[in-house]
Structures are given as C-alpha cells and as structure tokens.
Enzyme design. Structure first.
Site, mmCIF file in Angstrom:
data_model
loop_
_atom_site.group_PDB
_atom_site.id
_atom_site.type_symbol
_atom_site.label_atom_id
_atom_site.label_comp_id
_atom_site.label_asym_id
_atom_site.label_seq_id
_atom_site.Cartn_x
_atom_site.Cartn_y
_atom_site.Cartn_z
ATOM 1 N N GLU A 16 0.646 -1.198 0.158
ATOM 2 C CA GLU A 16 0.000 0.038 0.030
ATOM 3 C C GLU A 16 0.817 1.362 -0.180
ATOM 4 O OE1 GLU A 16 -3.653 0.311 2.672
ATOM 5 O OE2 GLU A 16 -2.411 2.140 3.489
ATOM 6 N N TYR A 48 -6.734 6.846 -0.245
ATOM 7 C CA TYR A 48 -7.442 7.849 -0.680
ATOM 8 C C TYR A 48 -7.748 8.937 0.550
ATOM 9 C CZ TYR A 48 -11.990 10.029 -2.851
ATOM 10 O OH TYR A 48 -12.914 10.886 -3.341
ATOM 11 N N ALA A 50 -5.684 10.554 2.446
ATOM 12 C CA ALA A 50 -4.874 10.686 3.421
ATOM 13 C C ALA A 50 -3.635 11.454 2.835
ATOM 14 C CB ALA A 50 -4.184 9.220 3.903
ATOM 15 N N GLY A 107 -14.713 5.430 5.577
ATOM 16 C CA GLY A 107 -13.775 6.734 5.840
ATOM 17 C C GLY A 107 -14.112 7.105 7.361
ATOM 18 N N ASP A 108 -13.128 7.864 7.838
ATOM 19 C CA ASP A 108 -13.186 8.231 9.241
ATOM 20 C C ASP A 108 -14.144 9.398 9.522
ATOM 21 O OD1 ASP A 108 -11.689 6.315 10.541
ATOM 22 O OD2 ASP A 108 -9.788 7.328 10.091
ATOM 23 N N TYR A 142 -11.450 -5.499 10.579
ATOM 24 C CA TYR A 142 -10.845 -5.352 12.081
ATOM 25 C C TYR A 142 -10.443 -6.364 13.057
ATOM 26 C CZ TYR A 142 -11.739 -0.931 9.750
ATOM 27 O OH TYR A 142 -12.018 -0.012 8.544
ATOM 28 N N HIS A 146 -13.813 -2.926 14.990
ATOM 29 C CA HIS A 146 -13.376 -1.540 14.475
ATOM 30 C C HIS A 146 -13.543 -0.724 15.884
ATOM 31 C CE1 HIS A 146 -14.760 2.497 12.981
ATOM 32 N NE2 HIS A 146 -13.821 2.173 12.198
#
Ligand code: FAD
Length: 284
Positions: A16, A48, A50, A107-108, A142, A146
C-alpha cells in the site's frame, strides 16, 4: 485483472502507498512505485484522502499509472459525506483510467463533522459500486474490532452485511498479535464469511508512530513490542531494524497458518518493504 482471482493460485503479497502530501515532490511516489515493482507485487493499492488530493484525483492518477506499468492496482475510495452523483463520477473516472479494483470504505468521521451524504456505511458504497459495473470490490476489516464497534460480534455482523452486499475480498487493519487475527478468522468462518482475507501488516519503526496508531485505531500494543520500543527508542537504525524483524516474524507465522495473503503498509518506504520482501519471498 480482478485481484480476487490471484488468491486461487498463491499467497498474495501486496503493498500500500499513499499519494504524496502537497508539500512533497510528486515524482517521489513514482520512484517508490518503481522500487516496489522489483518486489514482485501481486498488486499495489493507493489510499484515498490521506494527505494527497482530497477529491481522489491524485489517488486515481497513481492507481492508473501503476496499472499502465503492468502491475495490478487498487484504488481506495471513501464515501462519507458524498452523494450518489459524486461517487458515480468517481466510478466513471476509474473506469476510464482502466482501474478495475476498488477498496470501498466509509472513511473516518471527521471530528468537526461533515456534510450529510447518501452513504452511512461502507456496505452502502459496496452495493452502489456493485450496481454500477464490473468492479472487483475489496473491503476493510478489523481483527480486534473496529474502534466504534459496540462488540466484536456486532462488528462481524456488519462485516457479513458488507460481504453480502458484494465485497469480493477483505484486507485487515494492522495488528501486532497474530492470535487476534486467528480468532477473527474463526469468527468470520462461523459467520459464513468465506471471501479471501489478507492480513495488513505495518512495520512500525518509531515509537511516536505506533502510539498514534494504537490510539487512533484501538490496536493493542503487546508487552514484547512495547519493551522493544523502549529498548531501541534512542537508536533509530536499531528501532527500524527491530520493527522490520517483528513484521517478518508475524508474516512467517501467518504464512505457516495458511493466511490468504499479506498486505504491507509500506508508508512509502521502499527500503523497509524490500528488507521484508527479501526475508519472506521464498516462503510465498
Ligand atoms: P464500515 O464498514 O462502514 O464500518 C464502520 C463502523 O460502522 C464499524 O464499527 C462497523 O461495525 C459499523 N457498521 C457498519 N455497518 C453498520 C450498520 N449498517 N449499522 C450500524 N453500524 C454499522 N481511510 C481513509 O480515509 N482512506 C483510506 O484510503 C483508507 N484505507 C484503509 C484501508 C484498510 C485496509 C483499512 C482497514 C482501513 C482504511 N481506512 C482508510 C480507514 C477506514 O476508513 C476507517 O477505519 C473507517 O473508520 C471505517 O471504514 P469502513 O469502511 O471499515 O467502515
């Protein structure tokens, strides 16, 4: 090529990268990718939002360049705060760029909130992408649950919904205790989640970075890792090498336990990726 097909033949090894920050020279990322290409990547994924172009154009440009250089690529895509029309535009852009594989994410949630969009969860994005063409869809998972999940059972329930919506394969968040991954894999089997699961491994090479990660993602730092960081903190080269050694150990054990694949979070550091690759490529 759809990356899910790769799992039929081998333990998949992927890397990544993230788009460079606006203040960094843009060519640096292409030098990094050139170096990663020598490490037999099954695919390279591009994050994406970041640091790089927030509307994803930089992500898509890099994913397209990787694909054009003969390596399979995956573009990450987040949906929080986006409308269907906006996502549709991005899917069209990806189609034109020849990118077939999307890591579909919610996304966060930004601390100060964001505009209401049409997607509440990644599973909504997965269904939408599925309805819009022939993409291979990857989703996040996760092993320790999560950070927002009420329980691990709850988290698995929603992960199953994401797979049922059309996710073809999964990649985990980083983790430092392989036992967390093995119990997660069992929970997935019990829940009827049967798609390939790649273990996300991050070689952490400085103490601040790991402390930030642990607090952001709720990942447990095991005692032996904490001791290692304490011991080598004052010596950056020793710290880097200890981080690489820890990641190699994790990967050796994961492969011995039949993991579907390894996804290396390179942090755009090809030296670290190469050191890990040299230690594990004969095992794959
Ligand atoms: P979801 O699958 O929507 O899950 C988020 C939370 O909602 C979980 O707690 C889940 O249990 C819960 N949930 C899911 N569905 C429901 C439902 N129907 N009802 C109630 N609760 C539900 N972030 C970026 O910004 N850019 C990136 O490029 C990026 N790449 C990543 C790559 C990987 C491999 C991973 C593991 C994470 C990545 N992230 C990235 C971080 C990711 O965006 C965050 O972890 C985010 O908080 C959750 O995204 P998700 O897609 O897993 O969300």
């Amino acid at each position: 090529m759809k990356t899910v097909k790769l799992f039929e033949k081998k333990t998949v090894l992927s890397y990544e990268v993230f788009p460079p920050k606006r203040t960094s020279p843009v060519n640096k990322i292409y030098e990094t990718i050139d170096e990663l290409k020598n490490l037999q990547p099954d695919f390279i994924s591009v994050t994406y939002g970041a640091g790089g172009g927030e509307n994803g154009s930089e992500t898509f440009r890099i994913a397209s360049a990787i694909k054009n250089s003969g390596i399979e690529s995956v573009a990450h895509l987040t949906c929080i705060g986006s409308t269907r029309e906006e996502i549709l535009e991005k899917l069209t852009e990806l189609k034109h760029a020849g990118v077939e594989n999307i890591l579909a994410l919610r996304g966060d949630v930004p601390k100060d909130g964001c505009k209401q969009g049409d997607f509440d969860h990644a599973s909504d994005l997965v269904s939408f992408i599925k309805s819009q063409g022939d993409f291979n869809i990857i989703a996040a998972c996760y092993p320790e649950g999560h950070v927002e999940a009420k329980s691990k059972v709850n988290d698995i329930h929603y992960l199953k919904a994401k797979v049922d919506a059309g996710a073809d394969q999964l990649i985990t968040q980083l983790f430092f205790r392989n036992d967390d991954f093995y119990s997660f894999r069992e929970r997935c089997q019990l829940a009827g989640i049967n798609v390939p699961i790649q273990a996300g491994i991050m070689p952490v090479t400085n103490k601040k970075q790991i402390e930030r990660m642990a607090s952001l993602c709720g990942v447990v730092v095991p005692e032996k890792y904490a001791a290692m960081m304490e011991h080598y903190e004052a010596n950056p080269v020793a710290m880097r090498d200890a981080g690489i050694a820890y990641a190699v150990n994790q990967i050796v054990d994961l492969i011995a336990h039949g993991v579907d694949g390894i996804h290396l979070y390179t942090m755009n550091n090809p030296y670290i990726a190469r050191k890990i690759y040299e230690s594990v490529h004969n095992l794959i």
